[in-house]
Motif scaffolding. Structure first.
Motif, PDB file in Angstrom:
ATOM      1  N   THR A  56       0.856  -1.190   0.000  1.00  0.00           N
ATOM      2  CA  THR A  56       0.000   0.000   0.000  1.00  0.00           C
ATOM      3  C   THR A  56       0.892   1.238   0.000  1.00  0.00           C
ATOM      4  O   THR A  56       1.803   1.351   0.816  1.00  0.00           O
ATOM      5  CB  THR A  56      -0.907   0.037   1.246  1.00  0.00           C
ATOM      6  N   ARG A  57       0.612   2.149  -0.924  1.00  0.00           N
ATOM      7  CA  ARG A  57       1.402   3.384  -1.000  1.00  0.00           C
ATOM      8  C   ARG A  57       0.562   4.543  -0.459  1.00  0.00           C
ATOM      9  O   ARG A  57      -0.593   4.727  -0.850  1.00  0.00           O
ATOM     10  CB  ARG A  57       1.807   3.675  -2.438  1.00  0.00           C
ATOM     11  N   ILE A  58       1.156   5.330   0.410  1.00  0.00           N
ATOM     12  CA  ILE A  58       0.480   6.484   1.005  1.00  0.00           C
ATOM     13  C   ILE A  58       1.316   7.719   0.721  1.00  0.00           C
ATOM     14  O   ILE A  58       2.476   7.786   1.124  1.00  0.00           O
ATOM     15  CB  ILE A  58       0.300   6.311   2.528  1.00  0.00           C
ATOM     16  N   ALA A  59       0.734   8.679   0.019  1.00  0.00           N
ATOM     17  CA  ALA A  59       1.447   9.926  -0.274  1.00  0.00           C
ATOM     18  C   ALA A  59       1.327  10.868   0.924  1.00  0.00           C
ATOM     19  O   ALA A  59       0.221  11.203   1.352  1.00  0.00           O
ATOM     20  CB  ALA A  59       0.856  10.582  -1.526  1.00  0.00           C
ATOM     21  N   LEU A  60       2.460  11.249   1.481  1.00  0.00           N
ATOM     22  CA  LEU A  60       2.464  12.135   2.650  1.00  0.00           C
ATOM     23  C   LEU A  60       2.419  13.589   2.197  1.00  0.00           C
ATOM     24  O   LEU A  60       3.190  14.003   1.333  1.00  0.00           O
ATOM     25  CB  LEU A  60       3.719  11.897   3.494  1.00  0.00           C
ATOM     26  N   GLN A  61       1.503  14.361   2.776  1.00  0.00           N
ATOM     27  CA  GLN A  61       1.327  15.758   2.414  1.00  0.00           C
ATOM     28  C   GLN A  61       2.068  16.665   3.397  1.00  0.00           C
ATOM     29  O   GLN A  61       2.355  16.276   4.532  1.00  0.00           O
ATOM     30  CB  GLN A  61      -0.167  16.108   2.414  1.00  0.00           C
ATOM     31  N   PRO A  62       2.386  17.910   2.986  1.00  0.00           N
ATOM     32  CA  PRO A  62       3.022  18.855   3.922  1.00  0.00           C
ATOM     33  C   PRO A  62       2.094  19.145   5.096  1.00  0.00           C
ATOM     34  O   PRO A  62       0.876  18.964   5.006  1.00  0.00           O
ATOM     35  CB  PRO A  62       3.237  20.113   3.064  1.00  0.00           C
ATOM     36  N   LEU A  63       2.663  19.598   6.192  1.00  0.00           N
ATOM     37  CA  LEU A  63       1.877  19.990   7.351  1.00  0.00           C
ATOM     38  C   LEU A  63       1.125  21.279   7.058  1.00  0.00           C
ATOM     39  O   LEU A  63       1.607  22.149   6.319  1.00  0.00           O
ATOM     40  CB  LEU A  63       2.782  20.203   8.563  1.00  0.00           C
ATOM     41  N   SER A  64      -0.057  21.406   7.637  1.00  0.00           N
ATOM     42  CA  SER A  64      -0.801  22.659   7.533  1.00  0.00           C
ATOM     43  C   SER A  64      -0.229  23.659   8.534  1.00  0.00           C
ATOM     44  O   SER A  64       0.633  23.319   9.362  1.00  0.00           O
ATOM     45  CB  SER A  64      -2.281  22.423   7.815  1.00  0.00           C
ATOM     46  N   GLN A  65      -0.718  24.887   8.489  1.00  0.00           N
ATOM     47  CA  GLN A  65      -0.246  25.894   9.438  1.00  0.00           C
ATOM     48  C   GLN A  65      -0.579  25.486  10.865  1.00  0.00           C
ATOM     49  O   GLN A  65       0.243  25.619  11.779  1.00  0.00           O
ATOM     50  CB  GLN A  65      -0.865  27.250   9.112  1.00  0.00           C
ATOM     51  N   SER A  84      -5.009  23.246  20.136  1.00  0.00           N
ATOM     52  CA  SER A  84      -5.077  22.733  18.773  1.00  0.00           C
ATOM     53  C   SER A  84      -6.235  23.363  18.019  1.00  0.00           C
ATOM     54  O   SER A  84      -6.104  23.798  16.881  1.00  0.00           O
ATOM     55  CB  SER A  84      -5.231  21.200  18.784  1.00  0.00           C
ATOM     56  N   SER A  85      -7.389  23.391  18.648  1.00  0.00           N
ATOM     57  CA  SER A  85      -8.545  23.975  17.985  1.00  0.00           C
ATOM     58  C   SER A  85      -8.319  25.458  17.731  1.00  0.00           C
ATOM     59  O   SER A  85      -8.738  26.007  16.720  1.00  0.00           O
ATOM     60  CB  SER A  85      -9.814  23.770  18.818  1.00  0.00           C
ATOM     61  N   ARG A  86      -7.618  26.140  18.648  1.00  0.00           N
ATOM     62  CA  ARG A  86      -7.335  27.551  18.466  1.00  0.00           C
ATOM     63  C   ARG A  86      -6.408  27.765  17.274  1.00  0.00           C
ATOM     64  O   ARG A  86      -6.571  28.708  16.496  1.00  0.00           O
ATOM     65  CB  ARG A  86      -6.704  28.129  19.743  1.00  0.00           C
ATOM     66  N   ALA A  87      -5.422  26.870  17.119  1.00  0.00           N
ATOM     67  CA  ALA A  87      -4.527  26.981  15.961  1.00  0.00           C
ATOM     68  C   ALA A  87      -5.302  26.781  14.666  1.00  0.00           C
ATOM     69  O   ALA A  87      -5.049  27.462  13.672  1.00  0.00           O
ATOM     70  CB  ALA A  87      -3.401  25.941  16.074  1.00  0.00           C
ATOM     71  N   GLU A  88      -6.238  25.835  14.671  1.00  0.00           N
ATOM     72  CA  GLU A  88      -7.029  25.600  13.470  1.00  0.00           C
ATOM     73  C   GLU A  88      -7.908  26.801  13.152  1.00  0.00           C
ATOM     74  O   GLU A  88      -8.109  27.168  11.995  1.00  0.00           O
ATOM     75  CB  GLU A  88      -7.891  24.350  13.654  1.00  0.00           C
ATOM     76  N   GLU A  89      -8.448  27.454  14.202  1.00  0.00           N
ATOM     77  CA  GLU A  89      -9.251  28.646  13.969  1.00  0.00           C
ATOM     78  C   GLU A  89      -8.402  29.751  13.366  1.00  0.00           C
ATOM     79  O   GLU A  89      -8.844  30.466  12.459  1.00  0.00           O
ATOM     80  CB  GLU A  89      -9.876  29.113  15.296  1.00  0.00           C
ATOM     81  N   ARG A  90      -7.156  29.910  13.828  1.00  0.00           N
ATOM     82  CA  ARG A  90      -6.272  30.920  13.279  1.00  0.00           C
ATOM     83  C   ARG A  90      -5.990  30.633  11.810  1.00  0.00           C
ATOM     84  O   ARG A  90      -5.934  31.531  10.986  1.00  0.00           O
ATOM     85  CB  ARG A  90      -4.945  30.959  14.040  1.00  0.00           C
ATOM     86  N   ASP A 115       4.152  30.542  12.510  1.00  0.00           N
ATOM     87  CA  ASP A 115       3.813  31.228  11.261  1.00  0.00           C
ATOM     88  C   ASP A 115       5.045  31.395  10.386  1.00  0.00           C
ATOM     89  O   ASP A 115       4.991  31.203   9.163  1.00  0.00           O
ATOM     90  CB  ASP A 115       3.203  32.600  11.563  1.00  0.00           C
ATOM     91  N   PHE A 116       6.173  31.752  11.024  1.00  0.00           N
ATOM     92  CA  PHE A 116       7.397  31.914  10.247  1.00  0.00           C
ATOM     93  C   PHE A 116       7.840  30.584   9.635  1.00  0.00           C
ATOM     94  O   PHE A 116       8.191  30.511   8.446  1.00  0.00           O
ATOM     95  CB  PHE A 116       8.524  32.471  11.123  1.00  0.00           C
ATOM     96  N   LEU A 117       7.858  29.529  10.447  1.00  0.00           N
ATOM     97  CA  LEU A 117       8.314  28.230   9.956  1.00  0.00           C
ATOM     98  C   LEU A 117       7.425  27.716   8.827  1.00  0.00           C
ATOM     99  O   LEU A 117       7.912  27.132   7.860  1.00  0.00           O
ATOM    100  CB  LEU A 117       8.344  27.217  11.106  1.00  0.00           C
ATOM    101  N   PHE A 118       6.120  27.943   8.963  1.00  0.00           N
ATOM    102  CA  PHE A 118       5.208  27.477   7.909  1.00  0.00           C
ATOM    103  C   PHE A 118       5.472  28.243   6.615  1.00  0.00           C
ATOM    104  O   PHE A 118       5.526  27.657   5.527  1.00  0.00           O
ATOM    105  CB  PHE A 118       3.754  27.657   8.350  1.00  0.00           C
ATOM    106  N   ALA A 119       5.639  29.579   6.721  1.00  0.00           N
ATOM    107  CA  ALA A 119       5.911  30.377   5.524  1.00  0.00           C
ATOM    108  C   ALA A 119       7.282  30.043   4.935  1.00  0.00           C
ATOM    109  O   ALA A 119       7.460  30.005   3.712  1.00  0.00           O
ATOM    110  CB  ALA A 119       5.833  31.862   5.864  1.00  0.00           C
ATOM    111  N   HIS A 120       8.253  29.763   5.810  1.00  0.00           N
ATOM    112  CA  HIS A 120       9.629  29.521   5.375  1.00  0.00           C
ATOM    113  C   HIS A 120       9.805  28.137   4.767  1.00  0.00           C
ATOM    114  O   HIS A 120      10.589  27.963   3.813  1.00  0.00           O
ATOM    115  CB  HIS A 120      10.562  29.681   6.582  1.00  0.00           C
ATOM    116  N   THR A 121       9.088  27.148   5.288  1.00  0.00           N
ATOM    117  CA  THR A 121       9.287  25.757   4.849  1.00  0.00           C
ATOM    118  C   THR A 121       8.126  25.195   4.059  1.00  0.00           C
ATOM    119  O   THR A 121       8.241  24.101   3.515  1.00  0.00           O
ATOM    120  CB  THR A 121       9.519  24.845   6.065  1.00  0.00           C
TER     121      THR A 121
END
Length: 311
Positions: A56-65, A84-90, A115-121
């Motif tokens: 079984t092959r599973i394609a791994l996606q990037p992390l969300s913000q 966690s829920s607060r991060a998802e709301e943001r 936010d920086f790491l998500f934008a940078h990576t």
């Protein structure tokens, strides 16, 4: 385990043993998609393995913000209920009111860093973790022993200063990531490498025709070079509408930063001159012409196009 030809041979041998003895085994392996594209034999071996064992092959996606911030909370040991829920709301743009007892100052620090790491990576786990290691090596993130005896990570003022200085972001490419990108670039054939370098100077999406002109390659060699560059995972093809040419861009901004830096000042200067000459007849925005004019040392042209862009 990283998947390669030797591990597949061993797995095929073990698979026959497991089947003969009725063993229940789950084996996990990882491989980068460009690794498959550049190694047809490995791709064929994986297909053959599926005849002997269920694969079984599973394609791994990037992390969300939100997931990036959650990862930071887990690493620093500061995850709290409801965060966690607060991060998802943001992430979805919702207003997040302060919650008593959640440590607003700490949450703000983690959010800024997240936010920086998500934008940078771009949420790429490898780039993200290697960047965190770079911060640790520079002592921007340091371990701290808490009052309850547990350990956590704490950011320093130097990191806060670096994150707000946009000009320093190009220097925040971890050495391990830089080495990996350069290794992939080195494995390319000369024409494919030229096209990747041309794309780095253009800095945005470019048509195949423009890349071929900038790299000064012929049609057939240019087609094969772009196919190789896309197969390596360095460039990505963006589909266009019916009857319109597709365009190409880097798979990640970090890749572009590394390739552009490694060109050297002299070659960047020459390529920007070529870009300026090509784009002057293409009707592109004056601001883009001003950028290439400045990068190629054409100060008078840069001033003229900047005035046009301002108007």
């Amino acid at each position: 385990q990283w998947v390669d030809g030797a591990s597949l041979d061993l797995l095929r041998y073990l698979g026959r043993y497991w089947k003969a003895h009725g063993s229940r085994v789950l084996r996990l392996g990882t491989i980068r998609s460009e690794g498959m594209a550049l190694n047809p034999q490995l791709s064929a071996d994986l297909s053959d393995l599926g005849r002997d064992l269920p694969v079984t092959r599973i394609a791994l996606q990037p992390l969300s913000q939100a997931e990036t911030i959650q990862l930071l909370q887990a690493i620093t040991g500061e995850a709290e209920s409801g965060t966690s829920s607060r991060a998802e709301e943001r992430e979805h743009g919702a207003a997040v009111p302060a919650t008593p007892g959640t440590g607003p100052a700490l949450e703000t620090k983690l959010s800024v860093l997240g936010d920086f790491l998500f934008a940078h990576t771009g949420g790429q786990p490898l780039y993200l973790l290697e960047t965190l290691k770079l911060f640790r090596d520079r002592h921007w993130l340091v371990p701290r022993l808490r009052a309850d005896g547990s350990w956590g990570l704490e950011s320093t003022g130097e990191m806060s200063t670096a994150l707000v200085q946009k000009e320093s972001r190009s220097t925040l490419v971890p050495p391990s990531v830089r080495a990996m990108i350069l290794a992939r670039l080195t494995r390319l054939q000369p024409i494919a490498r030229q096209l990747v370098q041309a794309s780095a100077v253009l800095g945005n999406q470019a048509t195949a025709k423009l890349l071929w002109q900038l790299a000064e390659v012929e049609l057939q060699a240019g087609v094969e070079g772009l196919e190789e560059a896309v197969g390596s995972g360095l460039l990505r093809e963006e589909e266009a509408g019916m009857g319109r040419p597709g365009s190409y861009r880097f798979a990640h901004d970090l890749i572009r930063d590394v390739v552009y830096t490694e060109l050297g000042a002299a070659r960047r200067h020459v390529l920007h001159q070529r870009v300026l000459a090509l784009l002057q007849t293409e009707g592109v925005a004056a601001a883009e012409l001003a950028y290439h004019a400045m990068a190629s040392g054409e100060t008078q042209a840069a001033y003229r196009y900047s005035m046009q862009a301002g108007d």
